[in-house]
Design a protein around this motif. Structure first.
Motif, mmCIF file in Angstrom:
data_model
loop_
_atom_site.group_PDB
_atom_site.id
_atom_site.type_symbol
_atom_site.label_atom_id
_atom_site.label_comp_id
_atom_site.label_asym_id
_atom_site.label_seq_id
_atom_site.Cartn_x
_atom_site.Cartn_y
_atom_site.Cartn_z
ATOM 1 N N THR A 86 -1.357 7.963 5.107
ATOM 2 C CA THR A 86 -2.065 6.703 4.876
ATOM 3 C C THR A 86 -1.147 5.760 4.106
ATOM 4 O O THR A 86 -0.762 6.050 2.976
ATOM 5 N N MET A 87 -0.837 4.634 4.733
ATOM 6 C CA MET A 87 0.081 3.679 4.115
ATOM 7 C C MET A 87 -0.617 2.323 3.956
ATOM 8 O O MET A 87 -0.956 1.683 4.959
ATOM 9 N N PRO A 88 -0.844 1.862 2.741
ATOM 10 C CA PRO A 88 -1.406 0.523 2.554
ATOM 11 C C PRO A 88 -0.353 -0.553 2.822
ATOM 12 O O PRO A 88 0.786 -0.439 2.375
ATOM 13 N N VAL A 89 -0.755 -1.564 3.541
ATOM 14 C CA VAL A 89 0.128 -2.694 3.825
ATOM 15 C C VAL A 89 -0.115 -3.760 2.772
ATOM 16 O O VAL A 89 -1.269 -4.183 2.568
ATOM 17 N N PRO A 90 0.912 -4.209 2.057
ATOM 18 C CA PRO A 90 0.695 -5.243 1.030
ATOM 19 C C PRO A 90 0.085 -6.504 1.619
ATOM 20 O O PRO A 90 0.275 -6.832 2.807
ATOM 21 N N ALA A 91 -0.678 -7.206 0.791
ATOM 22 C CA ALA A 91 -1.333 -8.440 1.246
ATOM 23 C C ALA A 91 -0.290 -9.471 1.654
ATOM 24 O O ALA A 91 0.697 -9.692 0.945
ATOM 25 N N GLN A 92 -0.539 -10.093 2.806
ATOM 26 C CA GLN A 92 0.381 -11.082 3.357
ATOM 27 C C GLN A 92 -0.307 -12.444 3.392
ATOM 28 O O GLN A 92 -1.458 -12.562 3.819
ATOM 29 N N THR A 101 -5.325 -21.397 5.235
ATOM 30 C CA THR A 101 -4.479 -20.478 4.474
ATOM 31 C C THR A 101 -5.306 -19.260 4.052
ATOM 32 O O THR A 101 -6.340 -19.406 3.409
ATOM 33 N N VAL A 102 -4.832 -18.062 4.411
ATOM 34 C CA VAL A 102 -5.547 -16.826 4.091
ATOM 35 C C VAL A 102 -4.555 -15.810 3.532
ATOM 36 O O VAL A 102 -3.336 -15.955 3.672
ATOM 37 N N ARG A 103 -5.121 -14.788 2.924
ATOM 38 C CA ARG A 103 -4.346 -13.673 2.392
ATOM 39 C C ARG A 103 -5.005 -12.389 2.891
ATOM 40 O O ARG A 103 -6.147 -12.100 2.537
ATOM 41 N N VAL A 104 -4.282 -11.626 3.700
ATOM 42 C CA VAL A 104 -4.846 -10.480 4.411
ATOM 43 C C VAL A 104 -4.037 -9.239 4.057
ATOM 44 O O VAL A 104 -2.798 -9.282 4.017
ATOM 45 N N ASP A 105 -4.743 -8.138 3.815
ATOM 46 C CA ASP A 105 -4.086 -6.842 3.635
ATOM 47 C C ASP A 105 -4.700 -5.845 4.609
ATOM 48 O O ASP A 105 -5.801 -6.054 5.133
ATOM 49 N N ALA A 106 -3.993 -4.743 4.849
ATOM 50 C CA ALA A 106 -4.416 -3.765 5.854
ATOM 51 C C ALA A 106 -3.973 -2.377 5.415
ATOM 52 O O ALA A 106 -3.333 -2.197 4.373
ATOM 53 N N ALA A 128 10.396 2.199 7.520
ATOM 54 C CA ALA A 128 10.449 1.437 8.770
ATOM 55 C C ALA A 128 9.053 1.077 9.256
ATOM 56 O O ALA A 128 8.801 -0.068 9.677
ATOM 57 N N VAL A 129 8.120 2.036 9.204
ATOM 58 C CA VAL A 129 6.752 1.749 9.627
ATOM 59 C C VAL A 129 6.114 0.699 8.721
ATOM 60 O O VAL A 129 5.395 -0.194 9.187
ATOM 61 N N GLY A 130 6.380 0.753 7.419
ATOM 62 C CA GLY A 130 5.829 -0.227 6.504
ATOM 63 C C GLY A 130 6.320 -1.641 6.780
ATOM 64 O O GLY A 130 5.533 -2.594 6.757
ATOM 65 N N GLN A 131 7.618 -1.786 7.074
ATOM 66 C CA GLN A 131 8.148 -3.113 7.368
ATOM 67 C C GLN A 131 7.596 -3.659 8.685
ATOM 68 O O GLN A 131 7.262 -4.850 8.786
ATOM 69 N N VAL A 132 7.495 -2.807 9.685
ATOM 70 C CA VAL A 132 6.926 -3.255 10.966
ATOM 71 C C VAL A 132 5.466 -3.650 10.794
ATOM 72 O O VAL A 132 4.998 -4.626 11.396
ATOM 73 N N ALA A 133 4.727 -2.917 9.968
ATOM 74 C CA ALA A 133 3.322 -3.251 9.743
ATOM 75 C C ALA A 133 3.185 -4.617 9.070
ATOM 76 O O ALA A 133 2.290 -5.403 9.419
ATOM 77 N N GLN A 134 4.042 -4.940 8.126
ATOM 78 C CA GLN A 134 3.967 -6.235 7.456
ATOM 79 C C GLN A 134 4.268 -7.380 8.418
ATOM 80 O O GLN A 134 3.555 -8.390 8.441
ATOM 81 N N ASP A 182 -9.155 -6.614 3.945
ATOM 82 C CA ASP A 182 -9.799 -7.736 3.285
ATOM 83 C C ASP A 182 -9.115 -9.026 3.701
ATOM 84 O O ASP A 182 -7.905 -9.049 3.962
ATOM 85 N N VAL A 183 -9.909 -10.087 3.772
ATOM 86 C CA VAL A 183 -9.415 -11.430 4.071
ATOM 87 C C VAL A 183 -9.824 -12.323 2.909
ATOM 88 O O VAL A 183 -11.017 -12.592 2.701
ATOM 89 N N ALA A 184 -8.860 -12.759 2.124
ATOM 90 C CA ALA A 184 -9.116 -13.612 0.960
ATOM 91 C C ALA A 184 -8.975 -15.077 1.374
ATOM 92 O O ALA A 184 -7.956 -15.477 1.940
ATOM 93 N N LEU A 185 -10.014 -15.865 1.071
ATOM 94 C CA LEU A 185 -10.051 -17.278 1.424
ATOM 95 C C LEU A 185 -9.948 -18.135 0.175
ATOM 96 O O LEU A 185 -10.332 -17.710 -0.920
ATOM 97 N N PRO A 186 -9.468 -19.376 0.314
ATOM 98 C CA PRO A 186 -9.485 -20.304 -0.826
ATOM 99 C C PRO A 186 -10.910 -20.646 -1.244
ATOM 100 O O PRO A 186 -11.851 -20.547 -0.444
ATOM 101 N N GLU A 187 -11.072 -21.055 -2.494
ATOM 102 C CA GLU A 187 -12.404 -21.359 -3.011
ATOM 103 C C GLU A 187 -13.036 -22.537 -2.272
ATOM 104 O O GLU A 187 -14.247 -22.555 -2.036
ATOM 105 N N THR A 188 -12.236 -23.538 -1.934
ATOM 106 C CA THR A 188 -12.785 -24.693 -1.200
ATOM 107 C C THR A 188 -13.332 -24.273 0.156
ATOM 108 O O THR A 188 -14.380 -24.751 0.589
#
Length: 306
Positions: A86-92, A101-106, A128-134, A182-188
């Motif tokens: 199990t590899m968490p993908v950092p939020a992009q 504009t969104v911030r998504v992690d997987a 390598a799998v982590g970089q391809v996932a990002q 998760d999908v992080a959205l701006p407050e507006t």
């Protein structure tokens, strides 16, 4: 040779020294043997597979779980984990196709299916799998709209899985599953979406109310047609209303008399009595009935009976 007295002591000392040296040599040899055997034996656990390199060249035979014997100095063993990782993908951070504009992690689930290729074809298959996932996650964000990221994640997960699995197969790695967490959205944007949801709810409420009014009007029209065909139904409805009001124990009872009820009572009057009564009274009754004045109609009926 030494004298006999002295010679016996020296010979005993020499023999004891020789035995000690031989014993030390045997202990050293035994220790070297144990170390050599330990260096030649490896243990591969149940969820691992062993890849052996002999003088730098990989052997085609994969070592299965259990004890593995190696050739000293010549062989080197590399253990490869076959479990699902199990590899968490950092939020992009990214911009969707509709310029939001969104911030998504997987998270990525993958496992090694070919230990030889995982150890030879790529230097570090996990990195390598982590970089391809990002990079795949960023590509998915740019190709999708905000509504797809929020409500149609299953299709995006499948597309991202295919994008990662294509190069990973050449590394002996199989992608089991990819999930957008998760999908992080701006407050507006959150406030705008809240207003949109409130407006949509209000629109649905108004449509439901209007639909109810339409259905009620249709039923009232049907009831009016039935009452027009059967005037007694209007009187029964009036009596039912009186019963309902009387059940509440009110001290004052307001009872309306519809014009149609007065017309019904007039039509139900016998023609003989109508003839015996004076014509001015009947004319006044007709006039009042046409104008819809209930009180004058009641007084006219009283004078008629008098």
């Amino acid at each position: 040779m030494c004298p006999q007295a002295v010679g016996d002591g020296n010979c005993g000392a020499l023999s004891n020294g020789a035995e000690m040296i031989i014993l030390d040599v045997l202990l050293v040899a035994l220790a070297v043997g144990i170390v050599g055997v330990a260096a030649c034996v490896r243990v591969v656990r149940q969820f691992e597979r062993g890849v052996v390199y002999r003088f730098g060249r990989v052997l085609p035979h994969i070592r299965q779980p259990g004890l593995v014997l190696l050739v000293p100095i010549a062989d080197r063993l590399q253990k490869v984990n076959m479990q699902i990782i199990t590899m968490p993908v950092p939020a992009q951070d990214g911009i969707t196709r509709d310029n939001v504009t969104v911030r998504v992690d997987a998270v990525v689930y993958f496992s090694v299916v070919d230990p030889v290729r995982a150890g030879v074809e790529v230097q570090d298959y996990m990195s390598a799998v982590g970089q391809v996932a990002q990079t795949s996650l960023r590509s998915i964000i740019g190709k999708s709209e905000l509504d797809d990221l929020l409500s149609n994640r299953e299709r995006l997960n499948q597309g991202m899985e295919l994008m990662i699995d294509s190069p990973a197969l050449d590394w002996g790695v199989h992608i089991e599953r990819v999930e957008i967490k998760d999908v992080a959205l701006p407050e507006t944007m959150k406030r705008s979406m809240s207003r949109q949801a409130e407006a949509e709810r209000e629109r649905r409420a108004r449509v439901i109310i209007a639909d109810g009014e339409l259905q009620a009007s249709e039923k009232l029209a049907q009831a009016a047609e039935v009452m027009a065909e059967h005037p007694a139904a209007l009187q029964l409805r009036l009596l039912q209303t009186v019963v309902e009001v009387a059940a509440e124990k009110n001290s004052t009872l307001v009872l309306p008399f519809p014009v149609e009820l007065l017309r019904f009572l007039e039509r139900s009057t016998p023609p003989e009595k109508a003839k015996t009564s004076g014509s001015p009274v009947s004319e006044s009754t007709d006039g009042v009935t046409e104008n819809g004045a209930a009180a004058l109609a009641i007084s006219a009926q009283g004078r008629h009976h008098g």
